[in-house]
Design an enzyme around this catalytic site. Sequence first.
Site: not given
Ligand code: 1PR
Length: 595
Positions: A292, A450
Amino acid sequence: MEAAALLASGSSPGSLALSSSSCPFCSSSSLLLVRDRGSLGNRSHYTNVKYPRSFSVRASCSADSVVTLLDYGAGNVRSVRNAIRHLGFDIKDVQTPEDILNAHRLIFPGVGAFAPAMEVLNKTGMAEALCSYIEKDRPFLGICLGLQLLFESSEENGPIKGLGLIPGTVGRFDSSNGFRVPHIGWNALQVTMDSEILEDVGNRHVYFVHSYRAMPSNENKEWVSSMCNYGDNFIASIRRGNVHAVQFHPEKSGDVGLSVLRRFLNPNSNRAKKADRAKASKLAKRVIACLDVRANDKGDLVVTKGDQYDVREQTKEKEVRNLGKPVELARQYYRDGADEISFLNITGFRDFPLGDLPMLQVLRYTSENVFVPLTVGGGIRDFTDSNGRHYSSLEVASEYFRSGADKISIGSDAVYAAEEYQRTGVKSQKSSLEQISRVYGNQAVVVSIDPRRVYIKNPNDVQFKAIKVSNLGPNGEEYAWYQCTVNGGREGRPIGAYELAKAVEELGAGEILLNCIDCDGQGKGFDIDLVNLISDAVSIPVIASSGAGAVGHFSEVFAKTNASAALAAGIFHRKEVPIQSVKEHLLKENIEVRI
Ligand code: 1PR
């Protein structure tokens, strides 16, 4: 001519684009040869970008160090170029059919769908030159569509006539018997004929991504050097004399893929074979490292990781957590054995990704020496900048592909597209998901979901698919539905993860990245109920994400669900569990993985 119009508006500097459905590396590009329209409008963005030396082709070089590349204008053959340069060779691009006839060795990473590719080859005279070159037994390596085009015909939007050098036809995988299409991932070869270029493959997996495949027959058996099984046996590589072609992607198959290319480019290279611990026999489960990425408060692009999507430290300053530099970490994970790497630009929903040059640079640098598939997501949608200039989502995606992405991942915009599709029952053809998958192929489009768990007492309380959950809710609720969110989990939407998954499959998604906000960063394991709900609902591959905290969580998700891959972030960034330990654990549990 919808695709044509689309391409005309969506192409970008130096690229050509074509409607594609067979191969994502083989992405983009048009028969219409849409060239250098300066799609970013503001070229000055690029003037300060310093490309690393290895990107420039050396001007003077001996014939032995030159590879002729047939890139008939299609978008992303960047990975092939990077791999060739990584191996110390220079590239001469084919401009005319004579360049094919004069080549010392020719690589043809076929791009896009079968029909438009044949049309380009026929119109430009390249088809004839290719046939003549191959019939003279000159050194040739076709990749993916570059293998399929050698056959008589393809069913892809057809039947369409191919180059007709090899007897046989190309058909679509059959998904009716439970096999997920596209065939994405690391699979095993059964070598049927000596082929120098396959010598180092041994029992190791190579990376495939395609929906169509050439079928073996009595008539073509003398060409077939290896087969692969996915539902049925298909042709994985061919060889006759100096003519080779592979259905898999050597440029994305890690060190084993590089050795395939090396052996083609330098047949005399005799590298000591590494002890082979691998026992590849079928499609492996994938382990994906996710980064991320966002700018921290000082403006530096960092890898961050949240708890349930909150990425700020629990201190007075509330700084964005900084877990490392994206390019360095991606290289590390590649060396550690990640099967794929995903970059999610997590503030892409509010910033304009094409204004985010550091993110594009991250991709460019990473793709130089990371030879497994790269996915990038965040902010893929239409956008109008402060000067009123409109950018289509296709332009945004194209820029990501050109910078080195193999797949793009769409989050928020896919939710809006699915909602509209549900409401109208009509495919608008205009959503980012539909446009990008039409041009680049559905294999190149991941939808990132999500969802947040919403507990309910009675499944009939909501209009969304609800399931009985393994762990009761806070008030003893036995059921839950999974509400989709947008903008990084900030806004809940009136659609469930189940409904979304089914809709985006129909709209053209090739894969689903299934997060879970409740489990994210908690280290307590994947949400098995959710992964089952979604992977049983669709016939495209599903990547389970969120919650990995120990090696046992990976074996659990593969043993209890049909997930094709498991993705993790926190445990890898915090160096709690190396990727290799995950793989070794899975092997011990008899779950096939690539090592
Ligand atoms: O909506 O098209 O602009 O895409 C935004 C992207 O960014 C989406 O894929 C969304 O999942 C991601 N995203 C947005 N905000 C966050 C955040 O964390 N604040 N991250 C975010 C999402 C989720 C995973 C993460 C896993 C594994 N991250 O990809 O890496 O949950 O984590 P873990 O193994 O530590 O539990 P758009």
